[in-house]
Scaffold this motif. Sequence first.
Motif, PDB file in Angstrom:
ATOM      1  N   ALA A   1      18.941   0.489  93.236  1.00 41.79           N
ATOM      2  CA  ALA A   1      18.026   1.157  92.304  1.00 41.79           C
ATOM      3  C   ALA A   1      17.559   0.194  91.225  1.00 41.79           C
ATOM      4  O   ALA A   1      16.383   0.210  90.819  1.00 41.79           O
ATOM      5  N   GLN A   2      18.463  -0.645  90.759  1.00 41.19           N
ATOM      6  CA  GLN A   2      18.098  -1.660  89.772  1.00 41.19           C
ATOM      7  C   GLN A   2      17.016  -2.587  90.319  1.00 41.19           C
ATOM      8  O   GLN A   2      16.120  -3.037  89.584  1.00 41.19           O
TER       9      GLN A   2
ATOM     10  N   ALA B   1      17.015   4.362  96.756  1.00 43.59           N
ATOM     11  CA  ALA B   1      18.020   4.332  95.694  1.00 43.59           C
ATOM     12  C   ALA B   1      17.497   4.969  94.415  1.00 43.59           C
ATOM     13  O   ALA B   1      18.233   5.672  93.708  1.00 43.59           O
ATOM     14  N   VAL B   2      16.224   4.744  94.107  1.00 42.27           N
ATOM     15  CA  VAL B   2      15.632   5.348  92.914  1.00 42.27           C
ATOM     16  C   VAL B   2      15.648   6.872  93.034  1.00 42.27           C
ATOM     17  O   VAL B   2      15.950   7.582  92.059  1.00 42.27           O
ATOM     18  N   ARG B   3      15.355   7.403  94.223  1.00 43.29           N
ATOM     19  CA  ARG B   3      15.422   8.858  94.450  1.00 43.29           C
ATOM     20  C   ARG B   3      16.851   9.367  94.272  1.00 43.29           C
ATOM     21  O   ARG B   3      17.075  10.441  93.699  1.00 43.29           O
TER      22      ARG B   3
ATOM     23  N   LEU C   1      19.246   8.069  92.392  1.00 41.85           N
ATOM     24  CA  LEU C   1      19.606   8.058  90.969  1.00 41.85           C
ATOM     25  C   LEU C   1      18.907   9.180  90.218  1.00 41.85           C
ATOM     26  O   LEU C   1      19.468   9.753  89.268  1.00 41.85           O
TER      27      LEU C   1
ATOM     28  N   LEU D   1      19.848   3.348  84.197  1.00 38.01           N
ATOM     29  CA  LEU D   1      19.116   3.848  85.363  1.00 38.01           C
ATOM     30  C   LEU D   1      18.991   5.364  85.376  1.00 38.01           C
ATOM     31  O   LEU D   1      18.157   5.894  86.121  1.00 38.01           O
TER      32      LEU D   1
END
Length: 327
Positions: free
Chosen positions: A230-231, A237-239, A241, A276
Amino acid sequence: MTGRLQGGAPLTVGIDVGGTNIRASVVDADGEVLDTVTAPTPHSAKALDAALARTVRELRQRHDIAAVGLAVAGFVDADRARVRFAPHLPWQDAPVARTLTAELDLPVVLEHDANAAAWAEYRFGAAAGGHNAVLIAIGTGIGAALLVDGELYRGTHGIAPELGHLQVVPDGRHCPCGKRGCWERYCSGTALADTAIEMLATDPVTSTVLARDVIRDPGSLTGRRVADAAQDGDPLAVRVLADFARWLGLGLAFVSDIFDPDLVVIAGGVSTSAPLFLDEAREHYARSVTGAGHRPLARIRTTQLGEAAGMIGAAELARAALVTARG
């Protein structure tokens, strides 16, 4: 050997008794860690008692120690003397404080690890100045602690508050505690990996690095891997988080509806990835709490003491017990 501090305040040892390692630190009355030793955690109760005694003896060779506090991830009785049950440790209904006191000829007190961390943050860290504060330690699962009017609230039997096992999804994900749909099954390091796998099962996108890793070897996925992806901006990964932030915000709304704290401290391994998710979680919390828009909201901070909080808190609680015993 170093002795007592100026003014006679005693040095104490705080020990974080983890499922993998024992970490023991000498801590002064200002919450400063002066010395630390570590050792692997044995798999039998007798060997664990012996290992704890060895770590304290090693520190006593260099420091004048007056008392010992243990931070334990498990159920500690109301007298803080016996470990009723600890899922990752070999103790079951074990008189740990009495055993170690006899072995070391030092006062020994026990505390739930989240309570110890909360006390350290209250005395020396992010919860300083809090009136009614909650600590949420997010790692493999969720540990929690509650401070009411500046005092730890342990409940009648020393078990409260098990906030990670509030059921947020009826018939949801299975939890090792035996229930289904516990908050920690949607808001923890373990949950990050589970959510990624579930998202791919319902929407099998293969164009992201994380997605390809999961498809190739689902068992290798960890919460840390999801956070790192996500980083780096990985869409899957963004979804994940974002989903985590939603569950954190909703859970904090439940906690605020019950306790109405003025301060929440987010601790544990997942807290290192707070940039995040924390701002988004605050927004979900502000929208979801009962009376949204018509009541003050708790301040939400991240830990200042990090992984040392449990040791510092256990040492400080041992110091407080020693002062009380001496009258």
